[in-house]
Design a protein around this motif. Structure first.
Motif, PDB file in Angstrom:
ATOM      1  N   GLN A  44      74.081  61.571 -21.129  1.00 24.13           N
ATOM      2  CA  GLN A  44      73.934  61.619 -22.578  1.00 24.13           C
ATOM      3  C   GLN A  44      73.464  60.257 -23.120  1.00 24.13           C
ATOM      4  O   GLN A  44      73.545  59.240 -22.418  1.00 24.13           O
ATOM      5  N   LEU A  45      72.990  60.259 -24.354  1.00 25.97           N
ATOM      6  CA  LEU A  45      72.438  59.021 -24.918  1.00 25.97           C
ATOM      7  C   LEU A  45      73.497  57.926 -25.040  1.00 25.97           C
ATOM      8  O   LEU A  45      73.200  56.742 -24.864  1.00 25.97           O
ATOM      9  N   ILE A  46      74.740  58.322 -25.256  1.00 23.96           N
ATOM     10  CA  ILE A  46      75.820  57.325 -25.329  1.00 23.96           C
ATOM     11  C   ILE A  46      75.938  56.590 -23.976  1.00 23.96           C
ATOM     12  O   ILE A  46      76.210  55.390 -23.921  1.00 23.96           O
ATOM     13  N   HIS A  47      75.684  57.322 -22.889  1.00 22.65           N
ATOM     14  CA  HIS A  47      75.748  56.696 -21.558  1.00 22.65           C
ATOM     15  C   HIS A  47      74.569  55.734 -21.356  1.00 22.65           C
ATOM     16  O   HIS A  47      74.735  54.653 -20.775  1.00 22.65           O
ATOM     17  N   ALA A  48      73.400  56.146 -21.838  1.00 26.73           N
ATOM     18  CA  ALA A  48      72.233  55.259 -21.726  1.00 26.73           C
ATOM     19  C   ALA A  48      72.483  53.981 -22.529  1.00 26.73           C
ATOM     20  O   ALA A  48      72.161  52.869 -22.075  1.00 26.73           O
TER      21      ALA A  48
END
Ligand code: SF4
Length: 348
Positions: A270-274
């Motif tokens: 997910q974008l939070i992980h990126a």
């Protein structure tokens, strides 16, 4: 009857000792290396610049190669997977990959693996044994033999197959030096990548070796609570310790480090992980290899959608990170490490 000596992967001093015990000059050792490593020969009878008596003596006392290729799978893109059986029925895999920059061999360093990463077939059956340095380099020799009909040779090595290379430290380092030897495989140090799941003491030791290879960290999660779930090694060496060792490595070697990041749908993609990944790597001389997961039968993880991969990569690029998406080579031949071996060992 004494066992025959395996000359494949034998270091130069031991090889010259062997020839001097036979009453032969040193240049015979050099000629033998040419036959083995340049011409991929395994039969002493083909060594036509050796006197007949010497060829006969060699046949009685020595062998070339301890392993046997027991399975070969080839994909439509030219990817070739070899399963090699060594003594005691130990089977390892190596994968020949064709990239625009040349032929790369993905090598195994152990039979099985202790690390138990949750997404990996190699860890499923636990650890069996360390490979010797000779067994590691024998994989290169079998790969060159498999490529000889196309007049190709292995030019790059990635220690990313079965096993944790830094858990078999000395044999792996010996095999790297051997592969680099111009009289053996002559593979440039800069063409060699060693991948670790994060064994901090090994990273520190490697920094002192003065080897201009590429260190690759299998990261796969940007925060401890996620990494703990998929990589048990993280509980021993959590991210703050790992990143400190990586920073020291870059400072000592002045080499760019690669981070591998397998995208597992719904888990770390997910974008939070990126965003968290970008923060973790801020200020480090780094490349990120994003690898969309290759599904393994028996494991619950799923491949991410193309759209999610694109969004993930774009965010990292927007944060100034160097990113490449690793092309999926040969998925139809179970290119993820350990899968072919598992089937062979189960007798399928
Ligand atoms: S990913 Fe690598 S270190 Fe982890 S279990 Fe598989 S072979 Fe071992």
């Amino acid at each position: 009857m004494t066992a025959k000596l395996n000359l494949l992967g034998l270091p130069w001093p031991a090889l010259t000792d062997f020839f001097s015990e036979l009453g032969q000059p040193q240049y015979r050792a050099k000629q033998l290396m040419e036959w083995i490593y340049q011409h991929n020969v395994s039969d002493f009878r083909q060594m036509t610049n050796f006197p007949l008596t010497l060829r006969q003596t060699l046949e009685e006392k020595a062998i070339i190669g301890a392993g046997e290729v027991v399975a070969r799978q080839e994909a439509s893109d030219g990817t070739i997977k070899l399963a090699i059986r060594f003594c005691d029925d130990r089977i390892v895999e190596c994968v020949i990959l064709h990239y625009h920059h040349g032929v790369t061999l993905c090598l195994s360093s152990q039979v099985g693996c202790k690390m138990g990463c949750a997404f990996c077939a190699s860890g499923l059956d636990g650890f069996v044994a360390n490979l010797t340095a000779a067994e590691i380099v024998e994989q290169i020799w079998h790969a060159n033999r498999a490529l000889s009909s196309q007049s190709l040779r292995v030019g790059h090595l990635v220690y990313m197959g079965m096993g944790e290379p830094l858990d078999n430290y000395h044999n792996v380092i010996d095999s790297i030096r051997f592969a680099n030897n111009p009289a053996a495989f002559n593979i440039g140090m800069r063409n060699i990548t060693l991948s670790t799941s994060g064994l901090v003491p090994g990273i520190k030791q490697l920094a002192q070796e003065n080897l201009p290879l590429t260190l690759s960290i299998s990261l796969h999660a940007p925060v401890d609570y996620l990494r703990d779930q998929i990589m048990p090694i993280n509980r021993r060496y959590p991210l703050p310790q790992l990143m400190e060792a990586v920073r020291d490595y870059v400072k000592t070697t002045r080499r760019r480090v690669t981070f591998e990041y397998i995208l597992l749908a719904g888990f770390n993609d997910q974008l939070i992980h990126a965003e968290k990944l970008a923060s973790l790597l801020a200020g480090i001389l780094a490349n990120v290899n994003v690898i969309p997961y290759n599904e393994v039968p028996g494991l619950p993880w799923r491949a991410p959608s193309d759209k999610q991969v694109r969004l993930f990569v774009r965010l990292l690029e927007d944060r100034g990170i160097n990113v490449t998406v690793r092309r999926e080579l040969g998925p139809e031949i179970e290119a993820a490490c350990g899968q072919l071996r598992r089937r062979l060992q189960r007798g399928e």
